[in-house]
Design a protein around this motif. Structure first.
Motif, PDB file in Angstrom:
ATOM      1  N   ALA A  95      -3.835  10.027  11.006  1.00  0.00           N
ATOM      2  CA  ALA A  95      -2.414   9.783  11.234  1.00  0.00           C
ATOM      3  C   ALA A  95      -2.036   8.401  10.705  1.00  0.00           C
ATOM      4  CB  ALA A  95      -2.102   9.869  12.722  1.00  0.00           C
ATOM      5  N   PRO A  96      -0.796   8.237  10.220  1.00  0.00           N
ATOM      6  CA  PRO A  96      -0.356   6.902   9.784  1.00  0.00           C
ATOM      7  C   PRO A  96      -0.481   5.880  10.909  1.00  0.00           C
ATOM      8  CG  PRO A  96       1.220   8.583   9.119  1.00  0.00           C
ATOM      9  CD  PRO A  96       0.243   9.255  10.045  1.00  0.00           C
ATOM     10  N   LEU A  97      -0.611   4.625  10.528  1.00  0.00           N
ATOM     11  CA  LEU A  97      -0.697   3.547  11.499  1.00  0.00           C
ATOM     12  C   LEU A  97       0.666   3.286  12.123  1.00  0.00           C
ATOM     13  CD1 LEU A  97      -2.811   1.022   9.376  1.00  0.00           C
ATOM     14  CD2 LEU A  97      -3.663   2.658  11.077  1.00  0.00           C
ATOM     15  N   ASP A  98       0.649   2.766  13.350  1.00  0.00           N
ATOM     16  CA  ASP A  98       1.882   2.293  13.990  1.00  0.00           C
ATOM     17  C   ASP A  98       1.981   0.781  13.806  1.00  0.00           C
ATOM     18  OD1 ASP A  98       2.798   4.770  14.964  1.00  0.00           O
ATOM     19  OD2 ASP A  98       1.335   4.673  16.589  1.00  0.00           O
ATOM     20  N   VAL A  99       1.663   0.327  12.627  1.00  0.00           N
ATOM     21  CA  VAL A  99       1.600  -1.104  12.310  1.00  0.00           C
ATOM     22  C   VAL A  99       2.469  -1.367  11.079  1.00  0.00           C
ATOM     23  CG1 VAL A  99       0.076  -2.981  11.567  1.00  0.00           C
ATOM     24  CG2 VAL A  99      -0.735  -1.305  13.239  1.00  0.00           C
ATOM     25  N   PRO A 100       3.346  -2.361  11.108  1.00  0.00           N
ATOM     26  CA  PRO A 100       4.103  -2.703   9.894  1.00  0.00           C
ATOM     27  C   PRO A 100       3.156  -3.119   8.767  1.00  0.00           C
ATOM     28  CG  PRO A 100       5.046  -3.782  11.824  1.00  0.00           C
ATOM     29  CD  PRO A 100       3.729  -3.209  12.252  1.00  0.00           C
ATOM     30  N   ILE A 101       3.468  -2.691   7.553  1.00  0.00           N
ATOM     31  CA  ILE A 101       2.658  -3.045   6.387  1.00  0.00           C
ATOM     32  C   ILE A 101       3.542  -3.721   5.354  1.00  0.00           C
ATOM     33  CG2 ILE A 101       1.268  -2.179   4.461  1.00  0.00           C
ATOM     34  CD1 ILE A 101       0.345   0.110   6.194  1.00  0.00           C
ATOM     35  N   SER A 102       3.071  -4.848   4.848  1.00  0.00           N
ATOM     36  CA  SER A 102       3.703  -5.518   3.713  1.00  0.00           C
ATOM     37  C   SER A 102       2.734  -5.490   2.551  1.00  0.00           C
ATOM     38  CB  SER A 102       4.055  -6.974   4.047  1.00  0.00           C
ATOM     39  OG  SER A 102       5.079  -7.042   5.021  1.00  0.00           O
ATOM     40  N   ALA A 103       3.191  -4.969   1.401  1.00  0.00           N
ATOM     41  CA  ALA A 103       2.369  -4.921   0.194  1.00  0.00           C
ATOM     42  C   ALA A 103       2.900  -5.924  -0.813  1.00  0.00           C
ATOM     43  CB  ALA A 103       2.380  -3.520  -0.404  1.00  0.00           C
ATOM     44  N   LEU A 104       1.971  -6.696  -1.412  1.00  0.00           N
ATOM     45  CA  LEU A 104       2.334  -7.753  -2.349  1.00  0.00           C
ATOM     46  C   LEU A 104       1.646  -7.486  -3.686  1.00  0.00           C
ATOM     47  CD1 LEU A 104       2.389  -8.902   0.691  1.00  0.00           C
ATOM     48  CD2 LEU A 104       2.274 -11.153  -0.358  1.00  0.00           C
ATOM     49  N   PRO A 105       2.228  -6.619  -4.520  1.00  0.00           N
ATOM     50  CA  PRO A 105       1.608  -6.283  -5.804  1.00  0.00           C
ATOM     51  C   PRO A 105       1.982  -7.287  -6.893  1.00  0.00           C
ATOM     52  CG  PRO A 105       3.579  -4.988  -5.517  1.00  0.00           C
ATOM     53  CD  PRO A 105       3.442  -5.826  -4.269  1.00  0.00           C
ATOM     54  N   SER A 106       1.224  -7.252  -7.988  1.00  0.00           N
ATOM     55  CA  SER A 106       1.504  -8.095  -9.151  1.00  0.00           C
ATOM     56  C   SER A 106       1.764  -7.199 -10.353  1.00  0.00           C
ATOM     57  CB  SER A 106       0.323  -9.023  -9.429  1.00  0.00           C
ATOM     58  OG  SER A 106       0.039  -9.822  -8.293  1.00  0.00           O
ATOM     59  N   ASP A 107       2.757  -7.554 -11.151  1.00  0.00           N
ATOM     60  CA  ASP A 107       3.191  -6.651 -12.216  1.00  0.00           C
ATOM     61  C   ASP A 107       2.246  -6.579 -13.409  1.00  0.00           C
ATOM     62  OD1 ASP A 107       3.684  -9.118 -13.350  1.00  0.00           O
ATOM     63  OD2 ASP A 107       5.838  -8.806 -13.655  1.00  0.00           O
ATOM     64  N   SER A 108       1.318  -7.548 -13.537  1.00  0.00           N
ATOM     65  CA  SER A 108       0.384  -7.533 -14.671  1.00  0.00           C
ATOM     66  C   SER A 108      -1.068  -7.428 -14.211  1.00  0.00           C
ATOM     67  CB  SER A 108       0.574  -8.805 -15.517  1.00  0.00           C
ATOM     68  OG  SER A 108       1.877  -8.865 -16.047  1.00  0.00           O
ATOM     69  N   ASP A 109      -1.273  -6.820 -13.053  1.00  0.00           N
ATOM     70  CA  ASP A 109      -2.627  -6.629 -12.524  1.00  0.00           C
ATOM     71  C   ASP A 109      -3.316  -5.528 -13.319  1.00  0.00           C
ATOM     72  OD1 ASP A 109      -4.916  -6.006 -11.007  1.00  0.00           O
ATOM     73  OD2 ASP A 109      -3.926  -6.615  -9.144  1.00  0.00           O
ATOM     74  N   PRO A 110      -4.446  -5.819 -13.992  1.00  0.00           N
ATOM     75  CA  PRO A 110      -5.073  -4.805 -14.851  1.00  0.00           C
ATOM     76  C   PRO A 110      -5.758  -3.674 -14.106  1.00  0.00           C
ATOM     77  CG  PRO A 110      -6.439  -6.777 -14.770  1.00  0.00           C
ATOM     78  CD  PRO A 110      -5.157  -7.114 -14.051  1.00  0.00           C
ATOM     79  N   ARG A 111      -5.975  -3.802 -12.793  1.00  0.00           N
ATOM     80  CA  ARG A 111      -6.708  -2.779 -12.058  1.00  0.00           C
ATOM     81  C   ARG A 111      -5.873  -2.091 -10.978  1.00  0.00           C
ATOM     82  NH1 ARG A 111     -12.146  -3.065 -13.209  1.00  0.00           N
ATOM     83  NH2 ARG A 111     -12.757  -1.931 -11.340  1.00  0.00           N
ATOM     84  N   VAL A 112      -4.583  -2.411 -10.922  1.00  0.00           N
ATOM     85  CA  VAL A 112      -3.734  -1.864  -9.862  1.00  0.00           C
ATOM     86  C   VAL A 112      -2.448  -1.316 -10.474  1.00  0.00           C
ATOM     87  CG1 VAL A 112      -2.482  -2.386  -7.741  1.00  0.00           C
ATOM     88  CG2 VAL A 112      -4.695  -3.453  -8.153  1.00  0.00           C
ATOM     89  N   ALA A 113      -2.037  -0.127 -10.049  1.00  0.00           N
ATOM     90  CA  ALA A 113      -0.822   0.511 -10.557  1.00  0.00           C
ATOM     91  C   ALA A 113       0.319   0.350  -9.559  1.00  0.00           C
ATOM     92  CB  ALA A 113      -1.073   1.992 -10.818  1.00  0.00           C
ATOM     93  N   SER A 114       1.467  -0.100 -10.019  1.00  0.00           N
ATOM     94  CA  SER A 114       2.609  -0.351  -9.136  1.00  0.00           C
ATOM     95  C   SER A 114       2.985   0.880  -8.317  1.00  0.00           C
ATOM     96  CB  SER A 114       3.820  -0.816  -9.957  1.00  0.00           C
ATOM     97  OG  SER A 114       3.553  -2.042 -10.605  1.00  0.00           O
ATOM     98  N   ALA A 115       2.963   2.047  -8.951  1.00  0.00           N
ATOM     99  CA  ALA A 115       3.333   3.278  -8.239  1.00  0.00           C
ATOM    100  C   ALA A 115       2.365   3.572  -7.099  1.00  0.00           C
ATOM    101  CB  ALA A 115       3.377   4.449  -9.208  1.00  0.00           C
TER     102      ALA A 115
END
Length: 264
Positions: free
Chosen positions: A200-220
């Motif tokens: 089940a999803p967490l009952d905890v607020p989540i903040s995600a801090l992505p970077s637009d030129s990260d070579p190993r992470v996709a924004s979507a």
């Protein structure tokens, strides 16, 4: 001695080496910070004294810095239960009333997420907020390219150079590189063998801090962290590469402080 022998303060200090050096006032909210693959507690050392009302607690996994003689973990299922023991023990000793928050970068984001789920399964106090950076959401994550665990030393150095965040002098020095290689490869084994299990999803607020030129992470895929919470989700994009949240630490601190303001 094991992490389960939590009557000995030495165990907590091994995992939380700056435990008494936060510079925070009594009763400050603990923020446990989990490093990237191959990273160490020192990655978050400069965050201490930067967040009013927050006691930044950098986490030190085995196999690096002051714990370099200890074997690193190879599997998430071994790491997370031991880390849960430590965090729960420290939270119980805290003057913040069993309140705390978690921040994880890259591999540390996945570890932090699984840590919350482990604590929930135990019926322990869940964090007031989860911050994640440098990581796809756990249910859509994958590890692009060949396994790091099978790379040569030169290939690992090339990968770390592409990601940034590792001093060039260290990558260019064969002896220094050899010292950090076991922790780097072990951490990537943790990531490469990680298998998300539906809960089940967490009952905890989540903040995600992505970077637009990260070579190993996709924004979507970063945006899919919203699927993992039944509470508030916030997305705060950064300009830059994999370590933008450290390179732009002032903005990171401001975003974290704003999110934690109701609790401090």
């Amino acid at each position: 001695m094991t992490v389960h022998d939590l009557t000995d303060e030495d165990v907590l200090f091994r995992w939380l080496p700056f435990r008494t050096l936060t510079g925070a006032e009594p009763g400050a909210l603990p923020l446990y910070c989990l490093p990237h693959a191959g990273g160490a507690a020192s990655a978050f050392r400069m965050w201490q004294r930067k967040l009013p009302g927050v006691a930044v607690q950098p986490v030190q996994p085995p196999g690096r810095e002051g714990r370099h003689r200890e074997p690193p973990y190879l599997h998430m299922t071994e790491l997370v239960p031991d880390l849960a023991d430590v965090v729960l023990a420290d939270v119980e000793e805290s003057a913040a009333g069993r309140r705390y928050a978690l921040y994880g970068h890259s591999l540390g984001a996945l570890v932090a997420f699984e840590l919350v789920r482990e604590i929930r399964r135990r019926g322990g106090p869940e964090p007031v907020h989860l911050f994640v950076s440098g990581a796809d959401a756990p249910h859509v994550t994958d590890e692009p390219g060949p396994p790091v665990s099978g790379m040569t030393r030169a290939e690992v150095a090339a990968l770390l150079r592409r990601l940034g965040g590792t001093p060039e002098w260290l990558l260019a020095d064969p002896e220094a590189l050899q010292m950090i290689l076991p922790a780097v490869q072990a951490d990537f084994i943790v990531k490469e063998t990680y298998r998300y299990e539906q809960e089940a999803p967490l009952d905890v607020p989540i903040s995600a801090l992505p970077s637009d030129s990260d070579p190993r992470v996709a924004s979507a895929k970063v945006a899919r962290w919203r699927d993992q919470t039944a509470s508030v989700f916030a997305l705060h994009p950064f300009d830059g590469g994999h370590f933008a949240v450290f390179e732009q630490a002032e903005r990171t601190h401001r975003l974290v402080a704003q999110a934690l303001a109701p609790w401090v």
